[in-house]
Design a protein around this motif. Structure first.
Motif, PDB file in Angstrom:
ATOM      1  N   LEU A  18      37.820  25.731  -9.771  1.00 27.82           N
ATOM      2  CA  LEU A  18      36.876  26.052  -8.704  1.00 27.82           C
ATOM      3  C   LEU A  18      36.021  24.840  -8.338  1.00 27.82           C
ATOM      4  O   LEU A  18      35.774  24.580  -7.161  1.00 27.82           O
ATOM      5  CB  LEU A  18      35.976  27.224  -9.104  1.00 27.82           C
ATOM      6  N   GLU A  19      35.561  24.120  -9.342  1.00 26.32           N
ATOM      7  CA  GLU A  19      34.752  22.930  -9.079  1.00 26.32           C
ATOM      8  C   GLU A  19      35.540  21.897  -8.284  1.00 26.32           C
ATOM      9  O   GLU A  19      35.008  21.279  -7.360  1.00 26.32           O
ATOM     10  CB  GLU A  19      34.242  22.344 -10.388  1.00 26.32           C
ATOM     11  N   LYS A  20      36.811  21.731  -8.623  1.00 27.61           N
ATOM     12  CA  LYS A  20      37.663  20.792  -7.891  1.00 27.61           C
ATOM     13  C   LYS A  20      37.796  21.218  -6.431  1.00 27.61           C
ATOM     14  O   LYS A  20      37.700  20.394  -5.522  1.00 27.61           O
ATOM     15  CB  LYS A  20      39.036  20.725  -8.559  1.00 27.61           C
ATOM     16  N   LEU A  21      37.996  22.506  -6.202  1.00 23.49           N
ATOM     17  CA  LEU A  21      38.120  23.030  -4.844  1.00 23.49           C
ATOM     18  C   LEU A  21      36.839  22.808  -4.053  1.00 23.49           C
ATOM     19  O   LEU A  21      36.855  22.293  -2.935  1.00 23.49           O
ATOM     20  CB  LEU A  21      38.455  24.525  -4.892  1.00 23.49           C
ATOM     21  N   VAL A  22      35.716  23.172  -4.635  1.00 31.14           N
ATOM     22  CA  VAL A  22      34.433  23.097  -3.930  1.00 31.14           C
ATOM     23  C   VAL A  22      34.018  21.650  -3.670  1.00 31.14           C
ATOM     24  O   VAL A  22      33.548  21.322  -2.572  1.00 31.14           O
ATOM     25  CB  VAL A  22      33.349  23.871  -4.719  1.00 31.14           C
ATOM     26  N   THR A  23      34.211  20.787  -4.638  1.00 29.25           N
ATOM     27  CA  THR A  23      33.815  19.384  -4.433  1.00 29.25           C
ATOM     28  C   THR A  23      34.726  18.684  -3.429  1.00 29.25           C
ATOM     29  O   THR A  23      34.310  17.715  -2.797  1.00 29.25           O
ATOM     30  CB  THR A  23      33.781  18.593  -5.755  1.00 29.25           C
TER      31      THR A  23
END
Length: 80
Positions: A49-54
């Protein structure tokens, strides 16, 4: 700024991620903060999720309900 809340565990994560991706794709340049509430989200899922959002230069904040007496989300709402 737009604040959006999601709640999921690993079992429903791909559906939540698809919704988050759509939100970010269609944000029209608005700053978005995603507040993600879960009691069972693996480190692997959080990382994805962090990879997607960033990728979209946005922000995600996690809240965990593992112990209701120490509920981070409840304490956050009281301050809000």
């Amino acid at each position: 700024m737009i604040n959006v809340m999601y709640s999921s565990d690993d079992n429903y994560l791909r559906h939540a991620a698809a919704s988050i991706c759509s939100l970010l794709e269609n944000s029209n340049g608005d700053d978005i903060t995603i507040h993600f509430v879960s009691n069972k989200l693996s480190k692997k899922s959080k990382s994805a999720l962090e990879k997607l959002v960033t990728k979209y230069n946005q922000k995600i904040i996690y809240f965990c309900f593992q112990n209701e007496s120490k509920c981070q989300f409840y304490k956050y709402l009281i301050r809000w």
